[in-house]
Every structure is written in C-alpha cells, then in structure tokens.
Design a protein around this motif. Structure first.
Motif, PDB file in Angstrom:
ATOM      1  N   LEU A 389      25.335  51.810  50.614  1.00 24.28           N
ATOM      2  CA  LEU A 389      24.920  53.311  51.536  1.00 24.28           C
ATOM      3  C   LEU A 389      25.696  53.376  52.931  1.00 24.28           C
ATOM      4  O   LEU A 389      26.477  54.191  53.123  1.00 24.28           O
ATOM      5  CB  LEU A 389      23.857  53.454  51.113  1.00 24.28           C
ATOM      6  N   PRO A 390      25.747  51.582  52.937  1.00 21.96           N
ATOM      7  CA  PRO A 390      25.415  51.553  54.860  1.00 21.96           C
ATOM      8  C   PRO A 390      27.518  51.690  54.565  1.00 21.96           C
ATOM      9  O   PRO A 390      28.432  52.108  55.579  1.00 21.96           O
ATOM     10  CB  PRO A 390      25.236  50.179  55.402  1.00 21.96           C
ATOM     11  N   ASN A 391      28.031  51.089  53.846  1.00 23.60           N
ATOM     12  CA  ASN A 391      29.514  51.064  53.983  1.00 23.60           C
ATOM     13  C   ASN A 391      29.953  51.867  52.865  1.00 23.60           C
ATOM     14  O   ASN A 391      31.000  52.384  54.275  1.00 23.60           O
ATOM     15  CB  ASN A 391      29.934  50.068  52.402  1.00 23.60           C
ATOM     16  N   VAL A 392      29.133  53.392  52.642  1.00 21.73           N
ATOM     17  CA  VAL A 392      29.998  54.231  52.089  1.00 21.73           C
ATOM     18  C   VAL A 392      30.339  55.097  53.772  1.00 21.73           C
ATOM     19  O   VAL A 392      31.100  55.640  53.591  1.00 21.73           O
ATOM     20  CB  VAL A 392      28.988  54.863  50.745  1.00 21.73           C
ATOM     21  N   LYS A 393      29.055  54.970  54.251  1.00 18.55           N
ATOM     22  CA  LYS A 393      28.867  56.303  55.226  1.00 18.55           C
ATOM     23  C   LYS A 393      29.500  55.836  56.358  1.00 18.55           C
ATOM     24  O   LYS A 393      30.350  56.292  57.149  1.00 18.55           O
ATOM     25  CB  LYS A 393      27.755  56.255  55.670  1.00 18.55           C
ATOM     26  N   ARG A 394      29.784  54.350  56.380  1.00 17.76           N
ATOM     27  CA  ARG A 394      30.904  53.720  57.691  1.00 17.76           C
ATOM     28  C   ARG A 394      32.015  54.378  57.213  1.00 17.76           C
ATOM     29  O   ARG A 394      33.268  55.078  58.206  1.00 17.76           O
ATOM     30  CB  ARG A 394      31.078  52.429  57.745  1.00 17.76           C
ATOM     31  N   ILE A 395      32.361  54.544  55.906  1.00 16.94           N
ATOM     32  CA  ILE A 395      33.635  54.663  55.442  1.00 16.94           C
ATOM     33  C   ILE A 395      34.240  56.316  55.809  1.00 16.94           C
ATOM     34  O   ILE A 395      35.099  56.902  56.828  1.00 16.94           O
ATOM     35  CB  ILE A 395      34.487  54.056  54.125  1.00 16.94           C
ATOM     36  N   VAL A 396      33.383  56.876  55.706  1.00 11.63           N
ATOM     37  CA  VAL A 396      33.289  58.339  55.545  1.00 11.63           C
ATOM     38  C   VAL A 396      33.009  59.267  56.551  1.00 11.63           C
ATOM     39  O   VAL A 396      33.694  59.988  57.445  1.00 11.63           O
ATOM     40  CB  VAL A 396      31.977  59.046  54.772  1.00 11.63           C
ATOM     41  N   SER A 397      32.407  58.232  57.631  1.00 10.61           N
ATOM     42  CA  SER A 397      32.733  58.761  59.392  1.00 10.61           C
ATOM     43  C   SER A 397      33.890  58.233  60.160  1.00 10.61           C
ATOM     44  O   SER A 397      34.523  58.780  60.898  1.00 10.61           O
ATOM     45  CB  SER A 397      31.575  58.413  60.147  1.00 10.61           C
ATOM     46  N   TYR A 413      35.983  60.326  50.597  1.00 15.82           N
ATOM     47  CA  TYR A 413      36.458  59.805  49.191  1.00 15.82           C
ATOM     48  C   TYR A 413      37.143  59.391  49.094  1.00 15.82           C
ATOM     49  O   TYR A 413      37.266  58.047  48.694  1.00 15.82           O
ATOM     50  CB  TYR A 413      35.725  60.956  48.697  1.00 15.82           C
ATOM     51  N   ARG A 414      38.609  59.920  49.497  1.00 12.26           N
ATOM     52  CA  ARG A 414      39.917  59.432  49.083  1.00 12.26           C
ATOM     53  C   ARG A 414      39.654  57.984  49.613  1.00 12.26           C
ATOM     54  O   ARG A 414      40.556  57.125  49.071  1.00 12.26           O
ATOM     55  CB  ARG A 414      41.149  60.305  50.109  1.00 12.26           C
ATOM     56  N   ARG A 415      39.205  57.522  51.148  1.00 11.89           N
ATOM     57  CA  ARG A 415      39.484  56.403  51.596  1.00 11.89           C
ATOM     58  C   ARG A 415      38.878  55.725  51.267  1.00 11.89           C
ATOM     59  O   ARG A 415      39.189  54.440  50.888  1.00 11.89           O
ATOM     60  CB  ARG A 415      39.173  56.540  52.964  1.00 11.89           C
ATOM     61  N   LEU A 416      37.293  55.264  50.339  1.00 12.61           N
ATOM     62  CA  LEU A 416      36.798  55.247  49.612  1.00 12.61           C
ATOM     63  C   LEU A 416      37.588  54.455  48.302  1.00 12.61           C
ATOM     64  O   LEU A 416      37.144  53.050  48.269  1.00 12.61           O
ATOM     65  CB  LEU A 416      35.545  55.568  49.350  1.00 12.61           C
ATOM     66  N   ILE A 417      37.954  55.524  47.399  1.00 11.33           N
ATOM     67  CA  ILE A 417      38.308  55.411  46.287  1.00 11.33           C
ATOM     68  C   ILE A 417      39.547  54.726  47.040  1.00 11.33           C
ATOM     69  O   ILE A 417      40.231  53.373  45.812  1.00 11.33           O
ATOM     70  CB  ILE A 417      39.474  56.521  45.870  1.00 11.33           C
ATOM     71  N   GLU A 418      40.524  54.523  47.494  1.00 19.71           N
ATOM     72  CA  GLU A 418      41.725  53.735  48.153  1.00 19.71           C
ATOM     73  C   GLU A 418      42.067  51.917  48.176  1.00 19.71           C
ATOM     74  O   GLU A 418      42.454  51.055  47.580  1.00 19.71           O
ATOM     75  CB  GLU A 418      42.820  54.604  48.813  1.00 19.71           C
ATOM     76  N   SER A 419      40.715  52.466  48.587  1.00 22.33           N
ATOM     77  CA  SER A 419      39.997  50.860  49.131  1.00 22.33           C
ATOM     78  C   SER A 419      40.015  50.051  47.742  1.00 22.33           C
ATOM     79  O   SER A 419      39.683  49.119  47.606  1.00 22.33           O
ATOM     80  CB  SER A 419      38.814  50.642  50.411  1.00 22.33           C
ATOM     81  N   GLY A 420      39.152  51.359  47.177  1.00 23.93           N
ATOM     82  CA  GLY A 420      38.067  50.362  45.917  1.00 23.93           C
ATOM     83  C   GLY A 420      38.957  49.404  45.129  1.00 23.93           C
ATOM     84  O   GLY A 420      39.737  48.770  44.204  1.00 23.93           O
ATOM     85  N   LEU A 421      40.481  50.578  44.749  1.00 25.78           N
ATOM     86  CA  LEU A 421      41.367  50.648  43.728  1.00 25.78           C
ATOM     87  C   LEU A 421      41.819  49.350  44.227  1.00 25.78           C
ATOM     88  O   LEU A 421      42.891  48.267  43.184  1.00 25.78           O
ATOM     89  CB  LEU A 421      42.335  51.208  43.955  1.00 25.78           C
TER      90      LEU A 421
END
Length: 479
Positions: A389-397, A413-421
C-alpha cells in the motif's frame, strides 16, 4: 516346353547383361560380388585344334559364319545364342557390341568376328578372355546357348608366346570347371580317343562324366575297314550321356559353298546307309545333337532356377546396400541441384521435428524452461513489496499529484503497471536465452545427423561438402 524355351531366352538376356557389366565367366570370378555368370547354365564347346569344332557349330546353326584358317583361329570366347523363329521369317544375326545392326549376310558375320577379335588382341595371335556375343535368329535352329572356346594346343607357333598352350587351357578351364557348365567335348574319329585333348580336360573337371557330352567328328575320314563303334557305343570311354557322331562338310564342300541344309541331308544319308552306323542313325548327326543339348540345357535350367533366383535376389540386395552406402549421384544441372537442396531441407526438417516432438532430448527441455524455470523465477520477484500500500500510494501520488479523479488515477496505474512489467524482463530474457540455446543445439545436432545421411559417403567430395554447408547456412537463417 514353350515356357522353358522362354526361360532359355531369359537366361540368354541375363548372360548378355552380365557381359555388359564385366561378368563373363572368364575372369576367374575376381569381382567382389558373386559372379552371376557362374550360376547360369551354359554349353561350352571344347576341342583341340582341327578337331572339327567350328564345323560342328556351323552344322548346328545351319550357316557358314565362323572364321577358318590354320593355327589358332578362335582367339576370344564366342557366346553363340540361338533363337528359334517362326517358319518363313528371315534369318539374321546381331552382335552385342553392335546392337542396332542386323546381319543377313553371314559372310559379313565372319568378318565382324575377325574384326572384333583384332580390336582387342590386335592382328597378333594373342588370346583374350573377353567374349564376343553373337545372337542368331532362325527357324532352322533350336533355342540354345553355346560358348565356342579357343582350340586346345600343345606347341606355340610363330608369333605366339611360349605360354600360349597353358594360357588357352587356363581360359577353357575357367569355363568348364563351373558346376553349371555342360561340356561339349569334340574329338576327331581318325585319332585315338586316348589322345583327345577335349576328353582329357573333361575327365579332369568332370570325372563322373555327368556334365560331358562326347561328340565324334570326321567319321567319314576313318581308314577303310575301321569304325568308331567302340567309342559311339561307350566301350572305349564311357560317359553318362551317349556319344553323338557327326559328319562335317569336307574341305571340297566348303570350297564349293555347299549349302548347310544339303550338308545335313548328306550327313543323315551317311549314317542311314552305313552298315556300321545304321543302327545308331536315330541318335547321330548335328540336328540330333542340337536337340539333345537344348533338352539338357532346359533340364539344367529347371533344376537351377531356385539357386539362380536366390543369387539374383542376393545380388540385388547387396547392390542396393552398396548404393545406400555410396549415396545418390550428384547432378550437375540446376534442376538436380535444386532437388538436392529440397531433399536436404526435407531431411533436416524431419530430424529437427523429431527432436522437438519428443522421444529425443529437445522438446522436453524447452517445456521444462516454461513449466519450471520461468515460473520459479517469477515466484522470486518482489511483488509483495512492489504492490504494498505505501509503494502504490507513492507511485500514484508521484504520477498524478493531488487532483480529483472520476474513477481512478490513470497515470498512476499506468506507471505502476509499467514498473511491475520491468520485473518480468529479466526472467523472460533468461527463458528466451535458455530456449535459444536449446534450439541452437538441436539445429547443430540435426545438421550433423543430416550431413551424416548425405555426406558420409562422399568424404573426399569437397565441392559437395561446401555446397551442403552453404545449404545449411541458408536453413539456419530461415529457422
């Protein structure tokens, strides 16, 4: 009977094929494969010089066609194949070395025999074991094959090597020693049978006399008050088969070109009118001899058919095995080379698929990469930390800042998915490299096995190897 006559014709054709291929029975069977000639029944005509051997053959054929003269006239074996034709058909002769030429003039046949002999031996008095094949088609003959061999001699004459007598005997023995050979031993009646060269040789190679047919010539030239009944009735020298008496044309008849058919009639008249030989007349003469030999040849062929068939099949198997070992001939034209390229590609494709489809190490290794290696690597990825949760909040913000969203923060979300890929790149590339290495190894193995199929028989053929290497380079590029 008609069927057996067809078999004789077939044996004639096989003998002709053997000669073309270099198997003619007079080479000591030095070939690596079994000599088919040895399995084929034949009738070898053996006799001393001036024993009347040529006259007997001409009487059987009913034509004057053999060279004549003093000394050694027959210097190469003559394979004489007689073919009976329908009554009324024209007589003609053919040579194996001149298959497109028909001889209807038998004087030209004699000249061709002389010329073909000189072609190998020159105009010397040397001999050669390579036979001349002559086929005669006539309604006046029976289906029969005769091999006329050089006349046995004791003394070398001018122009002949000192070893000529032994050379001729060795050549004759190569034919008559074969168990399928019927020996036609020609002896003159005006000489003591104990001194007959033909009988002496036949006794050496056929002591029981089972394969020997004795022929007594020149009965009309015996001293008055003498006869040859002791020989003809088997008391002087007994054979398994009855002796046959022959009366050849005299030299005067030959000089006057007396027709052979008339000569046969005079021969029969001699036996029927002679008080000594009248009781034997039914089994005397050249016509009776020809029929007797034809019947015997049929009987021998009938008995030897299984062994001939077995040898032919064995020879075919050995030749096919050798062809498989040597490989196909390499064509020089573009069409043949294209065919070779396609054959190479098909062979490579088949072997490569066999490696991939299982049963050989290949496809299972690729399956292991995707079923074990990749899932294991993915399970080790730090997704629990990345999706916390903290990492998701950080990337979204960081991606969207503070702004209202109707549904969800799209950029976050796009940045979260790209960094996950990006986490998948390492395991995926490692899996691709592993599969690539397996495929390269399979290609090398498949090429090696295909090369073995095509090149193991051409170890010294460097142009072919270069050509095939080029083909496989193209194959690898396409794969």
């Amino acid at each position: 009977m008609a069927t057996m006559e067809n078999v004789i014709v077939l044996v004639n054709r096989i003998q002709r094929a053997c000669t073309v291929l270099g198997d003619h029975g007079g080479d000591g069977a030095a070939a690596s494969l079994p000599a088919l000639w040895e399995a084929l029944p034949s009738v070898a005509v053996v006799g001393g010089q001036s024993s009347g051997k040529s006259s007997v053959l001409e009487s059987i054929v009913g034509r004057d066609f053999l060279p004549r003269g003093s000394g050694i006239v027959t210097r190469r074996p003559l394979v004489l194949q007689l073919h009976k034709t329908e009554v009324g058909e024209q007589e003609y002769a053919e040579f194996l070395h001149a298959p497109r030429r028909r001889f209807t003039d038998f004087a030209l046949v004699r000249m061709e025999i002389e010329d073909e002999t000189d072609r190998l031996t020159g105009r010397s008095k040397q001999i050669s074991p390579v036979p001349i094949h002559l086929s005669i088609y006539s309604p006046n003959v029976v289906n029969l094959t005769l091999i006329d061999l050089p006349g046995l001699t004791k003394v070398a004459t001018e122009g002949q090597p000192e070893s000529i007598a032994q050379d001729i005997e060795n050549m004759v023995r190569l034919y008559v020693e074969k168990p399928n050979c019927i020996i036609l031993a020609i002896s003159p009646a005006n000489q003591d049978i104990a001194t007959s060269d033909a009988i002496k040789l036949a006794r050496d190679v056929d002591p029981s006399g089972e394969r020997t047919f004795g022929v007594l010539t020149k009965l009309d030239l015996m001293d008055k008050g003498t006869d040859a009944l002791d020989v003809l009735e088997g008391r002087a020298y007994k054979l398994q088969h009855p002796w046959v008496g022959i009366v050849n044309r005299s030299q005067a008849d030959i000089n006057r070109n007396v027709d052979m058919i008339i000569a046969r009639e005079k021969e029969q008249e001699f036996f029927h009118s002679s008080p000594e030989y009248a009781h034997l007349a039914s089994r005397m003469g050249s016509e009776y001899l020809a029929k007797l030999l034809s019947q015997q040849l049929e009987a021998v062929i009938r008995a030897r058919i299984p062994s001939i068939t077995s040898l032919i099949n064995k020879t075919i198997d050995e030749l096919e095995s050798e062809m498989d070992h040597l490989g196909r001939p390499i064509g020089s034209d573009a069409g043949a080379q294209l065919y070779l390229v396609l054959e190479l590609c098909r062979a490579f494709d088949k072997i490569f698929k066999e490696h991939l489809d299982g049963g050989r190490p290949g496809g299972d290794r690729i399956y292991w990469v995707f079923d074990n290696q990749l899932p294991a690597a993915l399970r080790k990825l730090p997704f629990d930390r990345h999706l916390s949760l903290p990492n998701v909040k950080r990337i979204v913000s960081q991606a969207d800042g503070y702004q209202p969203h109707l549904i969800a923060p799209e950029q976050g979300y796009r940045r979260l998915i790209e960094s996950g890929l990006s986490y998948f790149r390492g395991p995926a590339e490692a899996s691709v490299d592993a599969v690539h290495n397996v495929l390269k190894e399979l290609v090398r193995k498949s090429i090696g096995e295909t090369e073995v199929c095509f090149l193991v028989h051409f170890n010294s053929n460097l142009p072919l190897k270069n050509f095939v290497s080029y083909v496989f380079t193209v194959v690898i590029l396409f794969h």
